[in-house]
Design a protein around this motif. Structure first.
Motif, PDB file in Angstrom:
ATOM      1  N   TYR A 164       0.812  -1.214   0.000  1.00  0.00           N
ATOM      2  CA  TYR A 164       0.000   0.000   0.000  1.00  0.00           C
ATOM      3  C   TYR A 164       0.849   1.269   0.000  1.00  0.00           C
ATOM      4  O   TYR A 164       0.693   2.155   0.828  1.00  0.00           O
ATOM      5  N   SER A 191       1.969  -5.582  -1.894  1.00  0.00           N
ATOM      6  CA  SER A 191       0.568  -5.542  -2.302  1.00  0.00           C
ATOM      7  C   SER A 191       0.123  -4.114  -2.597  1.00  0.00           C
ATOM      8  O   SER A 191       0.611  -3.153  -1.997  1.00  0.00           O
ATOM      9  N   SER A 192      -0.792  -3.974  -3.547  1.00  0.00           N
ATOM     10  CA  SER A 192      -1.412  -2.686  -3.917  1.00  0.00           C
ATOM     11  C   SER A 192      -0.385  -1.602  -4.174  1.00  0.00           C
ATOM     12  O   SER A 192      -0.366  -0.554  -3.532  1.00  0.00           O
ATOM     13  N   SER A 194       0.428  -0.915  -7.703  1.00  0.00           N
ATOM     14  CA  SER A 194       0.318  -0.682  -9.154  1.00  0.00           C
ATOM     15  C   SER A 194       1.388  -1.435  -9.935  1.00  0.00           C
ATOM     16  O   SER A 194       1.998  -0.902 -10.869  1.00  0.00           O
ATOM     17  N   GLY A 220      -3.833  -7.365  -4.985  1.00  0.00           N
ATOM     18  CA  GLY A 220      -4.366  -6.089  -5.455  1.00  0.00           C
ATOM     19  C   GLY A 220      -3.546  -5.379  -6.496  1.00  0.00           C
ATOM     20  O   GLY A 220      -3.641  -4.157  -6.615  1.00  0.00           O
ATOM     21  N   ASN A 221      -2.747  -6.112  -7.296  1.00  0.00           N
ATOM     22  CA  ASN A 221      -1.935  -5.489  -8.343  1.00  0.00           C
ATOM     23  C   ASN A 221      -2.434  -5.906  -9.727  1.00  0.00           C
ATOM     24  O   ASN A 221      -2.812  -7.066  -9.936  1.00  0.00           O
TER      25      ASN A 221
END
Length: 795
Positions: A164, A191-192, A194, A220-221
């Protein structure tokens, strides 16, 4: 939450040198730590009285300038092992304004790193910290690259969370790339952030070489289809216990500019494909140019083309590693040229390969799979290759086992290293550089896939372990992505299905059909498709899948001969054409190099080019037809990737014989076949001639193996002689029924009495026969049965 005044008093007491401190853990999370308090804590960490091992400052409003105060103290501290800076504002505006570069202190003039750069500088010297949490901050690309550089030289950090943040694809590339040589980090959370397919490809390259990291969180990517396929390919090198969390990731296929698009839309006029150099697949990435939606990305299933790559970019290094693996171990792909900073790089196979070696590499065993997909073993093989084994080596289309699917990870990697291309300059495997510019041209020649490209035991086990943690939809998606680049044997497909059916959630008929529709076409052993379908699907569902396969079903069964009309816009038709082209290339080499036919003779080809294609045409939607009889080699030079649609029509004449030990059809199978074809089976065939037919089949199977010798007579003409292994007690060759028939002898019936010859009747004479003998019944296995007054042709 403590006020500023209260937190200052607490810190003052903690940092009082007159007190005997034995505090090992301090948690000041969810409090407002200002610059003055941060400096007090930093001074405490540097003091000789500090025995603190764990410091938690989560959600404490720490910004870049306050984090910089801890940099010097972390360099000197020798006790701290756990540090939590999560949920703060590290990075933020400074990252957006590109102000993460070192600055000078206005008072002392010293160079000061801020934000992520400060932490990276500190951790390069710190020798005690093992756990660092930087999640939920605003760390950007520049700080990510600095932290990545730190991981290349830090050998104490074991747990790192960067989830994040705003690391972006290019920042995570540096982190993954520097982990290749890291030997201590076991957990990484990105995670997360992009992360796109380019960074996922670098991750796959890292997982091939790093044997320490056990847990990576990618939740989450948007890694997309290409990124997920890169990770799945890397499972071949996966160590036991490794966990990859891809929950919430996007696996969708993103449309990107195609190097073939201009050719596809140039019109319907057909011309031979241009050389590979004409299709530029360079990524155009550099240290200043990051990945965008328009960046051409590497596709493992379509590597043919020209590449000009800046090797300082981790993604470009990963691309070259993938191409090097393909050129070393696949059958069809090879390097046409390689240059590094203008210097020509020459690579060669580790051993000189002849045509016979190539054909032996395509070793196949008979497709007798009714009893567990096992290769028949020769009783006389004791350390040497028996005649039976030699027979299997020449029947390439049938494979039921392979050493590459059974080896453990270490042994499999040793085999791969032995087969890697060598640099002619030093006779060692080529080491991919991390600097300069490389220019590479990759080409393709159709050829059946080599066993070295099969999924090994490690990859299959990792896939199954991964799928068990997902729902039914997700596990089918994972295996579908695997099939885009992977290859299997039929017994591996069966193992996957059996493993799913023994789990808590069994596969439905539709799920099994969906799974087989993707895995069966990537099986490199032939003649097994029907058995897989019959074993796992109902007759109705199996029939539907066979109809979907269309021509592909027969090709997968090893039946290549016939007339084909294939639509390139249909997935299975396109795959059928590729497999036939691979078969054609194999037979061309076999006929041209392993027969005594003159080279200019052209074998059995239509145009003297040794090809098995006949009357090949390619029709585009514009209704124009082009003759491909003289252009079949160029037509497949890009594995049909440069052809989006069109109709290809041709005849194919295979010169391969069926394997000598292939199981003959049973009586029940023969009856089913007759009923399926709406043919009448005479009762006399069932009652009187079944045993005779069975004995004939048994005799043929026993005498199928014959010694074949090729020799030249006095006139230089080439001839072949056949010697049957069936001999009498005195060593003389026994007279077979076929020889007796050629001498005019009558075949023998079950009681050893001569059977009168039976002529196959002419159907036009059926009426006359009925008039002469209306009640006559034919005792033969072939003829007209008119006993009930109806004409029936007996097969």
């Amino acid at each position: 939450r403590l006020s500023d005044e209260t937190i200052k008093k607490v810190v003052e007491e903690l940092t009082n040198p007159d007190r005997n401190m034995e505090l090992c853990s301090l948690d000041l999370s969810y409090n407002d730590i200002d610059g003055e308090t941060a400096q007090e804590l930093a001074n405490f960490l540097m003091s000789k009285h500090c025995v603190l091992k764990e410091l938690r400052l989560a959600k404490s409003d720490l910004d870049d300038s306050e984090i910089a105060k801890f940099s010097e103290s972390l360099k000197r501290n020798k006790t701290l092992t756990t540090l939590d800076f999560s949920n703060n504002i590290i990075g933020g505006v400074n990252e957006l304004l590109h102000k993460t570069a070192p600055t000078r202190d206005k008072v002392t003039g010293k160079i000061i790193n801020i934000g992520g750069g400060a932490l990276a500088d500190a951790l390069e010297r710190n020798k005690t910290l093992t756990k660092l949490d930087l999640s939920w901050n605003q760390i950007g690309v520049k700080s990510a690259k600095l932290l990545g550089g730190m991981l290349g030289s830090n050998y104490t950090l074991k747990w790192l969370s960067l989830g994040y943040n705003s690391l972006q694809d290019s920042g995570v590339q540096e982190i993954f790339n520097n982990l290749i040589d890291n030997t201590t980090l076991t957990y990484l959370d990105v995670s997360s952030n992009s992360i796109g397919p380019a960074a996922a490809c670098v991750l796959g390259n890292m997982l091939r070489q790093n044997k320490m990291i056990l847990d990576i969180n990618l939740e989450g990517n948007p890694i997309q289809e290409l990124g997920m396929r890169s990770i799945i390919r890397a499972l071949k090198f996966s160590i036991p216990g490794r966990i990859l969390n891809v929950g919430g990731c996007s696996f969708e296929k993103m449309q990107r500019p195609s190097p073939y698009e201009a050719r596809r839309t140039a019109g319907h006029h057909y011309c031979p494909p241009p050389p590979a150099e004409k299709f530029d697949k360079s990524t155009n990435l550099s240290q200043t140019n990051g990945v965008t939606n328009d960046t051409p990305l590497f596709d493992f299933s379509d590597p043919v083309g020209y590449y000009k790559l800046d090797m300082s970019v981790p993604y470009n290094q990963a691309i070259v590693e993938e191409m090097y693996f393909l050129a070393s171990h696949s059958s069809g792909y090879y390097f046409k040229s390689i240059k590094h900073d203008g210097s020509v790089i020459k690579l060669r196979p580790p051993h000189k390969t002849t045509t016979k070696d190539l054909l032996k590499k395509r070793r196949r065993a008979s497709a007798i799979i009714a009893e567990g997909y096992s290769r028949p073993k020769s009783p006389e093989s004791q350390g040497e290759e028996s005649d039976v084994d030699a027979h299997y080596n020449t029947n390439w289309r049938y494979e039921t086992t392979s050493i590459y699917t059974e080896l453990d990870l270490k042994s499999w990697e040793e085999e791969m290293n032995r087969g890697a291309l060598l640099n002619c300059a030093n006779d060692a495997p080529y080491k991919i550089p991390n600097y300069g510019i490389m220019e590479i041209v990759v080409c393709y020649t159709p050829m059946p896939q080599a066993e070295t490209m099969l999924a090994n035991k490690t990859q299959v086990d990792s896939l199954l372990g991964w799928c068990h943690k997902e729902d039914s939809t997700m596990r089918l998606k994972i295996l579908e992505l695997f099939a885009a680049d992977g290859f299997l044997l039929s017994h591996q497909v069966q193992e996957i299905i059996d493993d799913f059916n023994h789990s808590s959630t069994r596969l439905t008929d539709d799920d099994t059909k969906h799974l087989l529709s993707h895995l069966v076409p990537v099986c490199i052993d032939s003649g097994v498709t029907e058995n897989l379908l019959d074993h796992n699907l109902s007759h109705v569902v199996a029939g539907k899948l066979i109809n979907e396969f269309n021509h592909l079903f027969h090709v997968l069964q090893g039946s290549f001969c016939g007339h084909f009309s294939l639509d390139l816009s249909v997935k299975y038709d396109r795959l059928t054409l590729v497999k036939i082209a691979e078969q054609n290339a194999y037979e061309t080499i076999r006929l041209r190099d392993l027969t005594a036919w003159p080279t200019k003779n052209g074998g059995t080809s239509q145009n003297g080019d040794w090809s098995q294609f006949r009357n090949a045409t390619y029709k585009k939607p514009g209704k124009l037809i082009y003759n491909l009889s003289e252009d079949t080699t160029d037509f497949f030079s890009y594995r049909l990737m440069d052809k989006e649609d069109g109709l290809v029509e041709f005849d194919f004449v295979s010169t391969e014989r069926i394997a000598g030990h292939t199981r003959a059809v049973t009586t029940e199978e023969f009856e089913i076949m007759c009923r399926t074809c709406d043919l009448y089976v005479s009762p006399h065939l069932e009652n009187e001639n079944i045993e005779r037919l069975a004995k004939t089949v048994e005799f043929v199977q026993k005498n199928a193996k014959r010694e074949i010798s090729v020799h030249k007579d006095d006139g230089g003409r080439i001839s072949r002689s056949y010697k049957s292994p069936t001999c009498s007690e005195d060593g003389k060759e026994q007279e077979t029924p076929s020889k007796r028939n050629r001498r005019g002898c009558l075949p023998m019936s079950r009681d050893n009495s001569p059977t009168p010859p039976v002529k196959t009747p002419n159907p036009t004479r059926g009426a006359k026969m009925q008039q002469k003998s209306p009640k006559a019944k034919s005792p033969t296995a072939n003829g007209w049965d008119e006993g009930d007054g109806k004409k029936k042709f007996v097969t």
